[in-house]
Design an enzyme around this catalytic site. Sequence first.
Site, PDB file in Angstrom:
ATOM      1  N   GLU A   1       0.824  -1.203   0.000  1.00 51.26           N
ATOM      2  CA  GLU A   1       0.000   0.000   0.000  1.00 51.26           C
ATOM      3  C   GLU A   1       0.865   1.262   0.000  1.00 51.26           C
ATOM      4  OE1 GLU A   1      -0.037  -2.626   2.036  1.00 51.26           O
ATOM      5  OE2 GLU A   1      -1.889  -2.709   3.196  1.00 51.26           O
TER       6      GLU A   1
ATOM      7  N   CYS B   1      -2.485  -3.280   7.429  1.00 48.73           N
ATOM      8  CA  CYS B   1      -2.179  -3.419   8.852  1.00 48.73           C
ATOM      9  C   CYS B   1      -2.475  -2.118   9.589  1.00 48.73           C
ATOM     10  CB  CYS B   1      -0.719  -3.825   9.052  1.00 48.73           C
ATOM     11  SG  CYS B   1       0.485  -2.583   8.529  1.00 48.73           S
TER      12      CYS B   1
ATOM     13  N   THR C   1      17.722 -39.910   2.432  1.00 45.23           N
ATOM     14  CA  THR C   1      17.875 -39.197   1.163  1.00 45.23           C
ATOM     15  C   THR C   1      19.203 -38.462   1.119  1.00 45.23           C
ATOM     16  OG1 THR C   1      15.496 -38.945   0.826  1.00 45.23           O
ATOM     17  CG2 THR C   1      16.916 -37.339  -0.257  1.00 45.23           C
TER      18      THR C   1
ATOM     19  N   GLY D   1      12.643 -38.530   1.448  1.00 40.58           N
ATOM     20  CA  GLY D   1      12.231 -39.551   0.497  1.00 40.58           C
ATOM     21  C   GLY D   1      10.803 -40.021   0.663  1.00 40.58           C
TER      22      GLY D   1
END
Length: 327
Positions: A54, A77, A198, A261
């Site tokens: 903004e 905000c 992995t 994995g």
Amino acid sequence: MTRDAEMMAHAAALGRAARGLTSPNPWVGAVVVDDQGTLLASGATEPPGGRHAEVVALDAAGHAAAGATLYVTLEPCSHTGRTGPCTERIRDAGVARVVVAVQDPDHHVAGQGIAVLRDAGITVDVGTGADVAAEDLAAYLHHRRTGRPYVVVKFAATLDGRTAAADGSSRWITSEGARHDAHLLRATSDAIVVGAGTVRADDPELTVRLGGFDRQPLRVVLGHAPPQAKVHPCLEYTGQLGALLEDLGGRGVLQLLVEGGASVSHDFVAQGLADRVVAYLAPSLMGGDDGAPVLAGPGAATIEALRKGRFVSVSQVGEDLRVEVEL
């Protein structure tokens, strides 16, 4: 398409372009339009510590913002964080109307931004482009509602669901185009998790190797990585997956990418912790049942027990298909 819908679509595109640059702040887009429908200025959220969308748009519009309409994909905000309240900047600019796509569930905002603007005499309309904005900001909204990161399980497989051949070879099942797209997925994630198996088998770096993205995701290993593994420095974790999500959420991780994995991916799905699946499917068939599966572990005992989701998108990437499913 109405003017409001058109301008919000433009704001949403700006927000998407900032994805991967703003976290832990949301990737928001904003545009300023005069009462004749002329686009005066636009902007997107800057990297942490920088201006919100903004303010970027209003700074660019200058004095022309007085009496104008501001379109923004997320509620402005009304509190002071790294920057001051956007609501004050909107009020001081003399904006007459604000169109908001979705309300911010962050407890610091949660409707207060809209209330502050209305109390200042500014017309606020909420909901234009809400579906698109909610999809674009899914990871941020999920984190603010649950305190946990949005979990994306990613895999590359043959058309018959195999990720490696019987001898363990897997490079490369998918094309270069799919691998490039997977790096974009890494770039929009705040953390990546893999199992120690992995790491031992593939020794991955788990880094983003794309131009324009300086920030690297936090690398998480379930178990212990060998001392010389390329994944270091990383967070090594041996607890429950739910507790890991709580920990990462507290660190400001908005999106967690699960790269394997097969047992790790299975556990996230089986425990109901996966929010989305991104599958890259190659136009090839492994054949037989001796190749490595996408998910390794006990499956659904009955058809009624299947984990069902909805298709978000199906697109061609290089030679492959990219299939995205929300669970």
